[in-house]
Design an enzyme around this catalytic site. Structure first.
Site, PDB file in Angstrom:
ATOM      1  N   LYS A 291      -2.028 -13.865   4.072  1.00 54.63           N
ATOM      2  CA  LYS A 291      -1.218 -13.815   2.865  1.00 54.63           C
ATOM      3  C   LYS A 291       0.065 -14.612   3.055  1.00 54.63           C
ATOM      4  CE  LYS A 291       1.270  -9.439   3.485  1.00 54.63           C
ATOM      5  NZ  LYS A 291       2.521 -10.039   3.886  1.00 54.63           N
ATOM      6  N   SER A 292       0.680 -14.454   4.187  1.00 56.12           N
ATOM      7  CA  SER A 292       1.909 -15.196   4.468  1.00 56.12           C
ATOM      8  C   SER A 292       1.622 -16.676   4.670  1.00 56.12           C
ATOM      9  CB  SER A 292       2.595 -14.631   5.709  1.00 56.12           C
ATOM     10  OG  SER A 292       2.906 -13.271   5.515  1.00 56.12           O
TER      11      SER A 292
ATOM     12  N   ASP B 292       5.822  -8.448   4.314  1.00 60.06           N
ATOM     13  CA  ASP B 292       6.191  -8.089   5.685  1.00 60.06           C
ATOM     14  C   ASP B 292       7.691  -8.241   5.901  1.00 60.06           C
ATOM     15  OD1 ASP B 292       3.536  -7.585   6.266  1.00 60.06           O
ATOM     16  OD2 ASP B 292       3.191  -9.543   7.173  1.00 60.06           O
TER      17      ASP B 292
ATOM     18  N   ARG C 277       4.231   2.711  -1.229  1.00 53.45           N
ATOM     19  CA  ARG C 277       3.628   1.418  -1.561  1.00 53.45           C
ATOM     20  C   ARG C 277       3.932   1.061  -3.010  1.00 53.45           C
ATOM     21  NH1 ARG C 277       0.485  -1.494   1.482  1.00 53.45           N
ATOM     22  NH2 ARG C 277      -0.424  -0.644   3.358  1.00 53.45           N
TER      23      ARG C 277
ATOM     24  N   ASN D 231       7.465  -0.026  -3.197  1.00 53.48           N
ATOM     25  CA  ASN D 231       7.567  -1.352  -2.590  1.00 53.48           C
ATOM     26  C   ASN D 231       7.190  -2.429  -3.618  1.00 53.48           C
ATOM     27  OD1 ASN D 231       7.745  -3.260  -0.315  1.00 53.48           O
ATOM     28  ND2 ASN D 231       5.517  -3.337  -0.455  1.00 53.48           N
TER      29      ASN D 231
ATOM     30  N   ILE E 159       0.381  -7.027  -0.047  1.00 55.96           N
ATOM     31  CA  ILE E 159      -0.828  -6.228  -0.159  1.00 55.96           C
ATOM     32  C   ILE E 159      -0.511  -5.211  -1.251  1.00 55.96           C
ATOM     33  CG2 ILE E 159      -2.371  -4.590   0.958  1.00 55.96           C
ATOM     34  CD1 ILE E 159      -1.744  -5.992   3.611  1.00 55.96           C
ATOM     35  N   SER E 160      -1.182  -5.353  -2.373  1.00 64.18           N
ATOM     36  CA  SER E 160      -0.928  -4.502  -3.536  1.00 64.18           C
ATOM     37  C   SER E 160      -2.230  -3.783  -3.888  1.00 64.18           C
ATOM     38  CB  SER E 160      -0.435  -5.377  -4.692  1.00 64.18           C
ATOM     39  OG  SER E 160      -0.108  -4.600  -5.801  1.00 64.18           O
TER      40      SER E 160
ATOM     41  N   GLY F 139      -1.954   6.052   6.065  1.00 66.78           N
ATOM     42  CA  GLY F 139      -1.967   5.494   4.715  1.00 66.78           C
ATOM     43  C   GLY F 139      -2.098   3.988   4.694  1.00 66.78           C
TER      44      GLY F 139
END
Length: 178
Positions: free
Chosen positions: A15-16, A39, A56, A59, A82-83, A132
């Protein structure tokens, strides 16, 4: 023109990498863009949050609000997160006018995610040291209506090729004009 490009990715490293490659390509084309990486945000803005479902959600909410501020300033914001939950993705989409939120889903098998885990987060989650964690002991709701789907193993299999596919979409839809 306001745009948020949210990379919704089921992998830690890519992702990054894809977000940075996309940012670099946009910069080379003279476009103002910025990467909000999940991150990195967890080390500052969101350092008070865990990986529990409610944290989450918070976030994602915070990142969505910050991304909206960037978009309001005319910056193409690449939110690399990450969703895992549809409701959180939809809430971010609702922050902007129709068409200004572009959801990119990287469809990468969990096994590949675990193999490419440079920070050892999946290993820690499997050992029960992180609770989690998406894909291990927390669910992931696959996006059903993403504007872009980048599937691992498709013709564009490297992170740079994936970023180029996003750029092609943006060009095709007229998002990179003027």
């Amino acid at each position: 023109m306001r745009r948020i490009i949210q990379l919704l990715i089921c992998t830690v490293q890519w992702k990054s990498t894809v977000a940075c490659a996309l940012n670099q390509i946009l910069h080379q084309r003279g476009k103002l863009s910025y990467v909000l990486d999940g991150d990195n945000l967890r080390h500052g803005l969101n350092k008070d949050l865990s990986f529990k479902a409610e944290d989450r959600a918070e976030n994602i909410r915070r990142v969505g609000e910050v991304a909206k501020l960037f978009a309001d300033a005319g910056v193409i914001c690449i939110a690399s997160l990450i969703s895992p939950f549809k409701i959180d993705r939809d809430a971010c989409r609702a922050l902007l006018p129709d068409g200004d939120f572009i959801e990119v889903f990287m469809n990468v098998p969990l096994q590949i995610c675990e193999e490419r885990d440079p920070k050892g987060l999946y290993k820690l989650a499997r050992a029960g040291k992180i609770k989690g964690f998406t894909g291990i002991d927390d669910p992931y709701e696959v996006p059903l209506n993403s504007e872009i789907v980048l599937k691992y193993g498709d013709p564009c299999s490297s992170p740079i090729e994936m970023a180029e596919k996003v750029v092609f979409y943006l060009e095709e839809k007229g998002y990179l004009q003027a």
